[in-house]
Design a protein around this motif. Structure first.
Motif, PDB file in Angstrom:
ATOM      1  N   PHE A   1       0.847  -1.201   0.000  1.00  0.00           N
ATOM      2  CA  PHE A   1       0.000   0.000   0.000  1.00  0.00           C
ATOM      3  C   PHE A   1       0.878   1.245   0.000  1.00  0.00           C
ATOM      4  CE2 PHE A   1      -4.069  -2.020   1.312  1.00  0.00           C
ATOM      5  CZ  PHE A   1      -4.950  -1.205   0.611  1.00  0.00           C
ATOM      6  N   ALA A   2       1.853   1.274   0.910  1.00  0.00           N
ATOM      7  CA  ALA A   2       2.725   2.449   1.047  1.00  0.00           C
ATOM      8  C   ALA A   2       3.514   2.688  -0.237  1.00  0.00           C
ATOM      9  CB  ALA A   2       3.666   2.266   2.236  1.00  0.00           C
ATOM     10  N   LYS A   3       4.026   1.625  -0.831  1.00  0.00           N
ATOM     11  CA  LYS A   3       4.799   1.761  -2.069  1.00  0.00           C
ATOM     12  C   LYS A   3       3.909   2.302  -3.192  1.00  0.00           C
ATOM     13  CE  LYS A   3       7.488  -0.894  -5.399  1.00  0.00           C
ATOM     14  NZ  LYS A   3       7.698  -2.221  -5.962  1.00  0.00           N
ATOM     15  N   GLY A   4       2.716   1.745  -3.319  1.00  0.00           N
ATOM     16  CA  GLY A   4       1.793   2.199  -4.363  1.00  0.00           C
ATOM     17  C   GLY A   4       1.354   3.636  -4.148  1.00  0.00           C
ATOM     18  N   LEU A   5       1.071   3.989  -2.896  1.00  0.00           N
ATOM     19  CA  LEU A   5       0.669   5.363  -2.599  1.00  0.00           C
ATOM     20  C   LEU A   5       1.816   6.314  -2.904  1.00  0.00           C
ATOM     21  CD1 LEU A   5      -1.355   7.442  -1.488  1.00  0.00           C
ATOM     22  CD2 LEU A   5      -0.407   6.973   0.787  1.00  0.00           C
ATOM     23  N   HIS A   6       3.033   5.932  -2.486  1.00  0.00           N
ATOM     24  CA  HIS A   6       4.199   6.784  -2.741  1.00  0.00           C
ATOM     25  C   HIS A   6       4.354   7.064  -4.236  1.00  0.00           C
ATOM     26  CE1 HIS A   6       8.178   8.491  -1.879  1.00  0.00           C
ATOM     27  NE2 HIS A   6       8.528   7.950  -3.018  1.00  0.00           N
ATOM     28  N   GLU A   7       4.195   6.033  -5.049  1.00  0.00           N
ATOM     29  CA  GLU A   7       4.315   6.209  -6.506  1.00  0.00           C
ATOM     30  C   GLU A   7       3.228   7.132  -7.047  1.00  0.00           C
ATOM     31  OE1 GLU A   7       4.347   2.214  -8.022  1.00  0.00           O
ATOM     32  OE2 GLU A   7       6.332   1.796  -7.193  1.00  0.00           O
TER      33      GLU A   7
END
Length: 143
Positions: free
Chosen positions: A20-26
């Motif tokens: 989730f965090a990686k996708g949100l960051h992107e």
């Protein structure tokens, strides 16, 4: 009995949170935002003018971490610090027009990440999944 990470709620929750965090960051990177800034903005969009100590409490982060995030946000033109009218010893953190303008695109990015994660769920499965996550969180909080 052997430990199977695929059956571990902790392992799966951690893996899901990282994804989730990686996708949100992107999704928020093109807006010039880092995840810590986004979380801080969420709190300030909800209630502008909070003190740093209130942000620390609401976001459950270390004081030093919040101080660094706010310094970066001030440098990036997202917040300004003003004397707190209720407490002369502290400062109130206020959103700039730039931060206010980011509210819609940033929250749309978060919704898109949630939608991507839950795309294969029916509406009923989504409600059940979210309810079960809330129960697990509540059990660990001791609520």
């Amino acid at each position: 009995m052997a430990f199977h990470k695929e059956r571990s709620a902790g392992f799966l929750a951690n893996q899901m949170a990282r994804l989730f965090a990686k996708g949100l960051h992107e999704r928020i990177r093109p807006l010039g935002l880092a995840p810590a800034q986004f979380m801080t903005l969420l709190a300030l969009w909800d209630e502008d003018g909070l003190a740093q100590s209130e942000l620390v409490q609401r976001l459950d982060v270390e004081q030093a971490t919040m101080a660094n995030t706010l310094t970066r946000m001030e440098r990036d033109g997202l917040i300004e610090r003003r004397a707190n009218p209720d407490d002369g010893r502290s400062q109130a953190i206020h959103l700039t027009p730039r931060a206010k303008a980011l509210r819609d695109p940033a929250t749309a990015a978060a919704r898109a990440q949630n939608e991507a994660a839950l795309a294969d769920f029916t509406d009923e499965e989504r409600q059940t999944f979210l309810a079960l996550m809330r129960r697990a969180i509540s059990a660990m909080h001791g609520d």
